[in-house]
Each structure stands twice: as structure tokens, then as C-alpha cells.
Write a protein that holds these residues in place. Structure first.
Motif, PDB file in Angstrom:
ATOM      1  N   MET A  39      48.389  46.510  47.379  1.00 31.70           N
ATOM      2  CA  MET A  39      46.969  46.826  47.361  1.00 31.70           C
ATOM      3  C   MET A  39      46.691  47.992  46.407  1.00 31.70           C
ATOM      4  SD  MET A  39      44.416  47.880  50.531  1.00 31.70           S
ATOM      5  CE  MET A  39      45.402  49.309  50.972  1.00 31.70           C
ATOM      6  N   ALA A  40      47.530  48.999  46.437  1.00 28.36           N
ATOM      7  CA  ALA A  40      47.353  50.151  45.542  1.00 28.36           C
ATOM      8  C   ALA A  40      47.451  49.720  44.077  1.00 28.36           C
ATOM      9  CB  ALA A  40      48.382  51.221  45.856  1.00 28.36           C
ATOM     10  N   THR A  41      48.388  48.817  43.787  1.00 22.30           N
ATOM     11  CA  THR A  41      48.523  48.307  42.418  1.00 22.30           C
ATOM     12  C   THR A  41      47.269  47.561  42.004  1.00 22.30           C
ATOM     13  OG1 THR A  41      50.918  48.085  42.692  1.00 22.30           O
ATOM     14  CG2 THR A  41      49.907  46.842  40.902  1.00 22.30           C
ATOM     15  N   SER A  42      46.736  46.729  42.901  1.00 19.90           N
ATOM     16  CA  SER A  42      45.524  45.970  42.596  1.00 19.90           C
ATOM     17  C   SER A  42      44.343  46.889  42.329  1.00 19.90           C
ATOM     18  CB  SER A  42      45.196  45.021  43.754  1.00 19.90           C
ATOM     19  OG  SER A  42      46.198  44.042  43.918  1.00 19.90           O
ATOM     20  N   LEU A  43      44.161  47.894  43.174  1.00 16.08           N
ATOM     21  CA  LEU A  43      43.032  48.809  43.012  1.00 16.08           C
ATOM     22  C   LEU A  43      43.168  49.635  41.732  1.00 16.08           C
ATOM     23  CD1 LEU A  43      42.583  50.039  46.700  1.00 16.08           C
ATOM     24  CD2 LEU A  43      41.329  48.244  45.494  1.00 16.08           C
ATOM     25  N   THR A  44      44.387  50.018  41.386  1.00 12.43           N
ATOM     26  CA  THR A  44      44.608  50.773  40.153  1.00 12.43           C
ATOM     27  C   THR A  44      44.334  49.908  38.931  1.00 12.43           C
ATOM     28  OG1 THR A  44      46.308  52.072  41.276  1.00 12.43           O
ATOM     29  CG2 THR A  44      46.248  52.199  38.877  1.00 12.43           C
ATOM     30  N   LEU A  45      44.764  48.650  38.987  1.00  9.95           N
ATOM     31  CA  LEU A  45      44.477  47.737  37.885  1.00  9.95           C
ATOM     32  C   LEU A  45      42.974  47.508  37.745  1.00  9.95           C
ATOM     33  CD1 LEU A  45      47.329  45.107  38.349  1.00  9.95           C
ATOM     34  CD2 LEU A  45      46.963  46.542  36.327  1.00  9.95           C
ATOM     35  N   GLY A  46      42.272  47.429  38.861  1.00  3.50           N
ATOM     36  CA  GLY A  46      40.823  47.260  38.802  1.00  3.50           C
ATOM     37  C   GLY A  46      40.132  48.457  38.180  1.00  3.50           C
ATOM     38  N   THR A  47      40.551  49.650  38.558  1.00  3.88           N
ATOM     39  CA  THR A  47      39.982  50.871  37.980  1.00  3.88           C
ATOM     40  C   THR A  47      40.291  50.958  36.490  1.00  3.88           C
ATOM     41  OG1 THR A  47      40.272  52.016  40.103  1.00  3.88           O
ATOM     42  CG2 THR A  47      39.911  53.382  38.153  1.00  3.88           C
ATOM     43  N   GLY A  48      41.533  50.652  36.136  1.00  2.00           N
ATOM     44  CA  GLY A  48      41.919  50.679  34.727  1.00  2.00           C
ATOM     45  C   GLY A  48      41.171  49.673  33.894  1.00  2.00           C
ATOM     46  N   SER A  49      40.825  48.521  34.497  1.00  3.19           N
ATOM     47  CA  SER A  49      40.074  47.504  33.771  1.00  3.19           C
ATOM     48  C   SER A  49      38.682  48.001  33.388  1.00  3.19           C
ATOM     49  CB  SER A  49      39.958  46.237  34.632  1.00  3.19           C
ATOM     50  OG  SER A  49      39.211  45.243  33.982  1.00  3.19           O
ATOM     51  N   VAL A  50      38.052  48.732  34.305  1.00  2.00           N
ATOM     52  CA  VAL A  50      36.722  49.302  34.004  1.00  2.00           C
ATOM     53  C   VAL A  50      36.826  50.298  32.852  1.00  2.00           C
ATOM     54  CG1 VAL A  50      34.839  50.711  34.914  1.00  2.00           C
ATOM     55  CG2 VAL A  50      35.886  48.953  36.360  1.00  2.00           C
ATOM     56  N   VAL A  51      37.832  51.163  32.905  1.00  2.00           N
ATOM     57  CA  VAL A  51      38.031  52.162  31.847  1.00  2.00           C
ATOM     58  C   VAL A  51      38.325  51.479  30.517  1.00  2.00           C
ATOM     59  CG1 VAL A  51      39.466  54.089  31.075  1.00  2.00           C
ATOM     60  CG2 VAL A  51      38.809  53.907  33.487  1.00  2.00           C
ATOM     61  N   ALA A  52      39.204  50.477  30.540  1.00  2.00           N
ATOM     62  CA  ALA A  52      39.554  49.760  29.308  1.00  2.00           C
ATOM     63  C   ALA A  52      38.337  49.075  28.709  1.00  2.00           C
ATOM     64  CB  ALA A  52      40.654  48.739  29.602  1.00  2.00           C
ATOM     65  N   GLY A  53      37.486  48.528  29.566  1.00  2.00           N
ATOM     66  CA  GLY A  53      36.273  47.881  29.079  1.00  2.00           C
ATOM     67  C   GLY A  53      35.346  48.862  28.380  1.00  2.00           C
ATOM     68  N   LEU A  54      35.236  50.059  28.941  1.00  2.00           N
ATOM     69  CA  LEU A  54      34.383  51.077  28.328  1.00  2.00           C
ATOM     70  C   LEU A  54      34.950  51.540  26.985  1.00  2.00           C
ATOM     71  CD1 LEU A  54      33.560  53.235  31.491  1.00  2.00           C
ATOM     72  CD2 LEU A  54      32.019  51.664  30.298  1.00  2.00           C
ATOM     73  N   LEU A  55      36.277  51.571  26.874  1.00  2.00           N
ATOM     74  CA  LEU A  55      36.913  52.079  25.653  1.00  2.00           C
ATOM     75  C   LEU A  55      36.970  51.032  24.542  1.00  2.00           C
ATOM     76  CD1 LEU A  55      39.923  54.073  27.184  1.00  2.00           C
ATOM     77  CD2 LEU A  55      37.795  55.005  26.247  1.00  2.00           C
ATOM     78  N   THR A  56      37.135  49.759  24.902  1.00  2.00           N
ATOM     79  CA  THR A  56      37.376  48.731  23.882  1.00  2.00           C
ATOM     80  C   THR A  56      36.283  47.670  23.794  1.00  2.00           C
ATOM     81  OG1 THR A  56      38.631  47.283  25.402  1.00  2.00           O
ATOM     82  CG2 THR A  56      39.857  49.011  24.247  1.00  2.00           C
ATOM     83  N   GLY A  57      35.397  47.635  24.774  1.00  2.00           N
ATOM     84  CA  GLY A  57      34.400  46.569  24.812  1.00  2.00           C
ATOM     85  C   GLY A  57      33.393  46.611  23.676  1.00  2.00           C
ATOM     86  N   GLY A  58      33.273  47.755  23.001  1.00  2.00           N
ATOM     87  CA  GLY A  58      32.305  47.880  21.913  1.00  2.00           C
ATOM     88  C   GLY A  58      32.543  46.881  20.793  1.00  2.00           C
TER      89      GLY A  58
END
Length: 317
Positions: A39-58
Motif C-alpha cells: 500500500m505504501a508503494t502504491s501511494l508513493t507511486l501515486g504521489t510521484g505521478s502527480v509530481v511527474a505530471g506537473l514537471l513533464t506534462g507541459g
């Protein structure tokens, strides 16, 4: 209306509360399974996905707006357009999702979502970090050429992801028959996350299961076959970085060692493909399983037929 709120960001408190509630329920129900580290791995991956989207989604947004200037129509922000956009977006989600399982380059990002060996609401939050790099957004470009505004598609895409959240659970067995016939459900999506040969690469739907039924990728969950979750070669690790990048590492190794004439195939062929046939893809696994099923059925029917013939030859009384 150049921008609209992201439904998934507003839903974060709901995600937290419902994951906590299901985790609490798992203490009292055998059909709900949680592993704290998973569960901790899943939640960390979810948080990282939001950050990655903000950094690279442009980059994706820039390409999308560039394509939008060549649109065929100007679809307005009216009620019927929103309904149409939801259906069209869901169809292209099906196209993307099917491609994500059949093209290794895209699978390298999407595999994160399938890497848990458990199936619960926290699994829904196990999202990729490399979607922009994997070019997953290319699948949505036809919608902008048609004339749907990027803000409209971004919003209904968020609604699509929100819908898919609740179907990541074993707490719900079946929905009413009419609902199961049209909509994606926990039962249908459990099949999609399974590694059983019968279930591999099935049920790609986002909201509407009708796409799978239309294009021959639907498989119904069976009560007599226990589902095994995860990927063909499970990670056996809770390392977040390994979960996020393991397929990119594996693909890079294959590209480095493969003969030149096969290098491109390691990017565009299905996961598990190899130039020397030393590995198995989901397609070959399913084919082998289907052959074994046919052989078992033929043996069973032949045995039954032989028994019937022997019984017919016995004298009466």
C-alpha cells in the motif's frame, strides 16, 4: 473556458478516506486483502505521478494545442458536447489502454499500475511516472483534430480516471446484471488485472465495457477460477524506484544486446516478445493455455463417449 479544474486533484481527500476505510474493513473481511508495504508503494507511486505530471506534462500540452489549431470543427461547451466528449474520450481511452498492453514502449510506463500483487483501492493510485516520455498522450490527439477543446477533454479524462477508482476492489462481487452489461465494474476490472492465462490482455475499458464487447477483448470473471494479480514476472520488491523504472531498465538492456535488425521490435512489439523466441508474451501464453484447454476437453469428451459405448453394449438387467 481555457481551463477547468482537475477532478482527480479535488478527489484526493476522498481517496485517502476510502483507502483508510477499506484497509480497516480488511481486518474483518477475508475477501479484502492489504499489505502495508504494498500500500505504501502504491501511494508513493501515486504521489510521484502527480509530481511527474506537473514537471513533464507541459510538453504534451504544447503538442496538443499545436494540433488543436488544425481542428476540423469547433465543438462548443454545450451539454450535448460534454456527453459526446465523455463517450469519445472513453473510446480513445480503450484504444490507448489496449495499445499500452501491446506496445512495449507504452507498457514501460503503464506496467507500474499492474505491478501490485494485491487488488484494492490503493492499487488504483499506483500510477506511472513516465507517461509523457512514453508518449501515451499521442492516443488522444484525434480528439483535438475533431474539434474538442483540450480543456474539455482534460476534464472528462479526469472524470474517467475518477470512475475507475472505485472498481479497484474485491469488496464488491457483482453489480446488477444491467449495469454489468454496459459499464465497467469491479468484476470486469479484476479480470484486467489478472495474470491467469484466461484473463490476460482482456477488459481494457475505462467507463463503458461495451468497447471490449464490440472489439472482442471481453472476458467474464469466473467464480471457479481464483484470480492471481500482478504481472507475468512479479517484482518481488517494494522499492518505489524499481517499480517505476524496471521495465525501462529491461528494455534498455534488450536494446543494447539485440542485433540491429531487431532493436526497433523491442520497442514496438508486445511485452515478452523476443527475436529468438526465448520468452513468452501474453499472446503466446494464452495460445498455449487455449490449446491445453482444447486437449483436455477432447480427452474428456472422448472418455465420456467410450464409457457410453461400453454401457450400451452391456446386457439389460
Amino acid at each position: 473556458m481555457e481551463s477547468l479544474p482537475d477532478p482527480t486533484l479535488y478527489a484526493i481527500p476522498f481517496f485517502i478516506v476510502t483507502v483508510a476505510l477499506e484497509f480497516f474493513m480488511s481486518r474483518y473481511r477475508d475477501d479484502i486483502k492489504y499489505d502495508v508495504k504494498d500500500m505504501a508503494t502504491s501511494l508513493t507511486l501515486g504521489t510521484g505521478s502527480v509530481v511527474a505530471g506537473l514537471l513533464t506534462g507541459g510538453l504534451a500540452v504544447a503538442v496538443i494545442y499545436w494540433v488543436y489549431q488544425f481542428r476540423l470543427f469547433d465543438i462548443p461547451f454545450t451539454w450535448w458536447a460534454w456527453i459526446l466528449a465523455l463517450f469519445v474520450d472513453d473510446f480513445f481511452y480503450y484504444v490507448f489502454h489496449r495499445g499500452a498492453h501491446r506496445i512495449r514502449w507504452v507498457w514501460a510506463a503503464h506496467v507500474n499500475h499492474h505491478s501490485s500483487e494485491h487488488y484494492n483501492l490503493s492499487t488504483a493510485l499506483r500510477q506511472p511516472w513516465t507517461s509523457t516520455f512514453a508518449l501515451t498522450w499521442i492516443f488522444s490527439l484525434p480528439m483535438f483534430l475533431i474539434g474538442f477543446h483540450p480543456a474539455m477533454i482534460a476534464f472528462v479524462g479526469g472524470v474517467n480516471l475518477l470512475y475507475q477508482y472505485w472498481i479497484h476492489t474485491e469488496a464488491i462481487s457483482r453489480m446488477p446484471r444491467w449495469f454489468e452489461a454496459v459499464m465497467n465494474t469491479p468484476s470486469h476490472h479484476r479480470v484486467h488485472h489478472a495474470t491467469n492465462p484466461r484473463y490476460l490482455d482482456r477488459n481494457y475499458a475505462g467507463i463503458f465495457i461495451i468497447w471490449d464487447k464490440m472489439f472482442g477483448t471481453f472476458e467474464e470473471e469466473r467464480d471457479d477460477e481464483k484470480i492471481r494479480y500482478g504481472i507475468i514476472k512479479n517484482l518481488n520488491s517494494y522499492n518505489v524506484l524499481w517499480a517505476a523504472f524496471h521495465e525501462w531498465v529491461g528494455m534498455t538492456k534488450d536494446l543494447w544486446s539485440a542485433p540491429w535488425r531487431y532493436k526497433l521490435n523491442y520497442l514496438i512489439k508486445p511485452p515478452g516478445w523476443s527475436h529468438d523466441g526465448s520468452r513468452e508474451s501474453s499472446e503466446t501464453i494464452r495460445a498455449r493455455w487455449a490449446k491445453q484447454e482444447r486437449t483436455a476437453w477432447q480427452n474428456m469428451t472422448s472418455s465420456s463417449s467410450a464409457e457410453d459405448q461400453q454401457a450400451a453394449q452391456l446386457p439389460d438387467g
